[in-house]
Motif scaffolding. Structure first.
Motif, short mmCIF file in Angstrom:
data_model
loop_
_atom_site.label_atom_id
_atom_site.label_comp_id
_atom_site.label_asym_id
_atom_site.label_seq_id
_atom_site.Cartn_x
_atom_site.Cartn_y
_atom_site.Cartn_z
N HIS A 69 0.83 -1.19 0.00
CA HIS A 69 0.00 0.00 0.00
C HIS A 69 0.87 1.25 0.00
N LEU A 70 0.31 2.33 -0.50
CA LEU A 70 1.02 3.61 -0.56
C LEU A 70 0.35 4.60 0.38
N ILE A 71 1.17 5.27 1.20
CA ILE A 71 0.71 6.34 2.09
C ILE A 71 1.63 7.52 1.90
N THR A 72 1.07 8.67 1.55
CA THR A 72 1.90 9.84 1.25
C THR A 72 2.00 10.82 2.40
N LYS B 71 -7.11 10.36 7.16
CA LYS B 71 -6.79 10.78 5.79
C LYS B 71 -5.27 10.71 5.67
N LEU B 72 -4.80 9.75 4.91
CA LEU B 72 -3.37 9.46 4.88
C LEU B 72 -2.73 9.62 3.50
N GLY B 73 -3.51 10.04 2.50
CA GLY B 73 -3.01 9.96 1.14
C GLY B 73 -2.79 8.50 0.77
N TRP B 74 -3.79 7.67 1.08
CA TRP B 74 -3.68 6.21 1.00
C TRP B 74 -4.17 5.68 -0.34
#
Length: 481
Positions: free
Chosen positions: A120-123, A274-277
């Motif tokens: 997974h991607l988290i920005t 809200k994580l930029g997920w």
């Protein structure tokens, strides 16, 4: 509050991202536009959490050394790596149960385990750290905490979490998990404000988790405990790994943690965030990471386009030319080409499934295959022959092995090779070669600090990769004593 142990779960083939993601080199190892893999990003995110000096990874033993390679490029000097190596996949419930039992034994029953999918991607790293802090507060009260992503669109590709009563300022009680909805239901969830995307991340005290697992899925706890008792632990100075026993691990049920426990337990909470997920679950999700040109196209690699609109083209190895195209996804790799409607990228998994049913190598392997000692690339193959380019890392070594159905001719292109060929041992330099007959034990070692590059020509009535008998291997892949 007990210690926090991040646990990266690296499983699954990522079939919706075929042909880049394959069984032998799955989605977590995919390189994003910035050059980092999803696994590296997950590792760095976990290692940056406050007071973390131990990190556990549950992964398949076949990708163990590739995982180490990814970690080493971004590993803090004070971090200790812990691994649980699965012989094959059994879904997330057995994996997380094994992690919890292992953590309880090593770090204490009050330890917090933070479950992080590797792909997974988290920005927004700051928001992620704050969410983990809130989750730990709830975990200390006995809750099994999941992380719910605030939805931004009526998404039909994700599962949802329904929120109930508030648990102070940290989160909410979970009243239900909902499978991937249709468009109408997803729009209702977005407008209603009570539903969150299920991220698949969890934070729990291991004693709370094991107690709930004993109540709701005792068969999983019994099976994985039996497996751990028959498994072998290897310890080093800054790294240890537990190899799960194949026979007892096979007795575990193939089931997700959501089905096995989370949907049954009354002690599940959710932290909205809200994580930029993104789960990077399709080529549509991948293309959103790249900027578009004035025609709505996103392109990776060399390309020449005429009258092409709203297309995603990824080709790192050769030129792609397009004329009169619209709304397509084109993924080109050395041995497979995907062309898909841009609105149907979720259906790519059916191609991967069909290849698996056919027993086609393109489901499992790339033309270039990573090995603990380096890599090989199949340059050409036909009836009775195969041509490979082999690269051996500095001080890497292939196993002492033999082949029953093929001969091999090795030619050194650069570097120095230490060769075992039957009862002979000798060195080969550039432009030197050796011939290995079928049934003869042989080994290739790179004794230098530089890469060894060579070509291998195989000839025989069968040149499949499974025609190999290993006698001795420094990477633990020996098949007979």
């Amino acid at each position: 509050m007990g210690p926090l142990i991040p646990c990266i779960i690296a499983g699954g083939a990522g079939t919706r991202l075929w042909p880049v993601s394959r069984e032998a080199l799955p989605k977590p190892f995919m390189r994003l536009p910035d050059g980092e893999s999803l696994l590296q990003k997950t590792f760095k995110r976990a290692a940056l959490l406050p007071d973390v000096d131990q990190l556990l990874t549950v992964t398949n033993r076949d990708v163990f050394f590739r995982t180490l390679d990814d970690y080493r490029t971004c590993m803090p000097s004070d971090l200790t790596l812990d691994f649980i190596l699965e012989p094959f996949g059994r879904n997330t419930a057995p994996a997380i149960a094994a992690a919890a039992l292992h953590i309880a034994q090593r770090y204490g029953s009050d330890a917090h385990v933070l479950i992080l999918p590797a792909d997974h991607l988290i920005t927004d790293i700051t928001a992620f750290q704050h969410a983990v802090e809130r989750a730990r507060h709830l975990a200390d009260q006995g809750w099994l905490v999941t992380f719910g992503i605030q939805p931004t669109r009526p998404e039909t590709g994700f599962g949802y979490i329904e929120t109930g009563s508030a648990l102070g300022s940290d989160g909410f009680k979970v009243t239900g998990f909902i499978e991937k909805p249709d468009c109408v239901k997803a729009q209702q969830f977005l407008e209603g404000g009570l539903h969150l995307w299920n991220s698949g991340m969890f934070c729990m005290r291991v004693d709370s988790f094991l107690q709930e697992l004993q109540e709701h899925a005792p068969q999983i706890l019994t099976a994985i405990s039996h497996c751990l008792a028959h498994s072998q632990l290897f310890e080093g100075s800054q790294q240890r790994h537990l190899e799960l026993d194949s026979q007892t691990f096979a007795l575990n049920q193939d089931i997700s943690i959501d089905y096995a426990l989370m949907e049954r337990s009354k002690k599940v909470a959710v932290v909205p965030c809200k994580l930029g997920w993104s789960d990077i679950g399709s080529w549509q999700a991948v293309r959103e990471l790249s900027p578009t040109d004035r025609h709505g196209n996103q392109c990776v690699g060399e390309h020449v386009l005429h009258d092409v609109h709203n297309c995603y083209i990824d080709s790192s190895s050769r030129l792609v030319a397009g004329v009169g195209l619209k709304d397509l996804v084109i993924i080109d790799t050395p041995d497979a080409l995907l062309v898909a409607d841009a609105g149907r990228t979720q259906d790519v998994k059916y191609i991967a499934q069909a290849l698996k049913q056919q027993g086609h190598d393109a489901y499992r392997l790339h033309r270039s295959v990573m090995r603990p000692w380096g890599s090989y690339s199949v340059l050409e193959e036909g009836p009775g022959f195969k041509l490979k380019r082999i690269v051996v890392k500095p001080h890497g070594a292939l196993s002492l092995q033999l082949h029953r159905h093929r001969s091999e001719h090795w030619i050194v292109v650069s570097g120095t090779a230490q060769v075992t060929n039957g009862d002979q041992q000798f060195m080969l330099g550039r432009n030197e070669s050796t011939f290995i007959k079928p049934g003869r034990q042989h080994r290739l070692v790179n004794p230098t600090d530089d890469e060894l590059v060579m070509f291998e020509v195989q000839c025989g009535d069968y040149v499949g990769e499974d025609d190999i008998v290993r006698f001795n291997d420094r990477y633990g892949r020996t098949e007979i004593p």
